[in-house]
Design an enzyme around this catalytic site. Sequence first.
Site: not given
Length: 320
Positions: A10-12, A83, A119, A121, A176
């Site tokens: 994930g490279s966001g 989301r 990480i 969600n 969380h």
Amino acid sequence: MARDKIALIGSGQIGGTLAHMIGLKELGDVVLFDIAEGVPQGKALDIAESSPVDGFDSKLTGANSYEAIEGARVVIVTAGVPRKPGMSRDDLLSINLKVMEQVGAGIKKYAPDAFVICITNPLDAMVWALQKASGLPAKKVVGMAGVLDSARFRYFLADEFNVSVEDVTAFVLGGHGDTMVPLVKYSTVAGIPLPDLVKMGWTSQARLDEIVDRTRNGGAEIVNLLKTGSAFYAPASSAIAMAESYLKDKKRVVPVAAHLNGEYGVKDMYVGVPVVIGDKGVERIVEIELAGKDKEAFDKSVAAVQGLVDACKKIAPDLL
Ligand code: A3D
């Protein structure tokens, strides 16, 4: 000694920040992975071009195939979709669950010895799914949430008392999100528990309750301000602290989403508890005794995580 390899799936927003921090801290070489073509390559090159200015040596590469993560010592997973308006919690769960299945398969094949930090969600359910999908030992797969939640709590407290963030410690348990359990009596300023500080007149119980509430809603506060995404600087810093404890065998005691197998009366679930992270992964789970309101809040939080895990089991029964 060869440099450690750290893979970022994930490279966001968080992935890019992680890569930059790993470079600045010279923690190792970085492979940025993403399904979006060009994004991991572009971010890797951009950060690499900053290295002569900042004076760090780290090889940064971007990739769209899992082979590139081969041999990584640490893998940090932020892959997934956020989301969006109109999307239910369950829609998000089923989309990101599929992502965890793909990511888990990639890690299983190319980095089975890595320490994996999730990480994505909804965190406590996604780290559970990622461990199942990757088949890695549970002590090598953890979720990042507690370090961030307690950092927010520490920051708000330091601000309230006008003292250094370094002298504030905080203790946060549970899943969380809004059911997290900040434990006030184990949170301190230079070793003085918060209830004592109330007695000393440093703050009032009502102010403390407000700060606890703000901590619980810390993620939403940032989303409401940014409007186009969620927090990424503090989440990245938090994951780096966990990776560093593993890579340097620091044995830090930090709250993470850890796999529980009977501890705290919880079986085969990931819940936020304090653990020791060393070069074997989660080396010890710190089990404190909970009573009264704290126990009630913890049980409520566990029930919320259980609901998410049950939903995962329904969507992907073969994960078990
Ligand atoms: P974002 O900037 O959207 O980055 C996510 C990246 O994942 C994008 O670049 C996508 O292209 C990529 N992606 C999507 N599907 C795949 C796939 N199948 N394989 C590989 N890559 C894929 O998000 P972000 O970096 O801001 O956040 C990442 C995640 O962290 C989200 O799920 C957030 O909700 C979550 N998050 C968690 C916390 C916690 O404290 C637990 C805090 C902040 C954000």
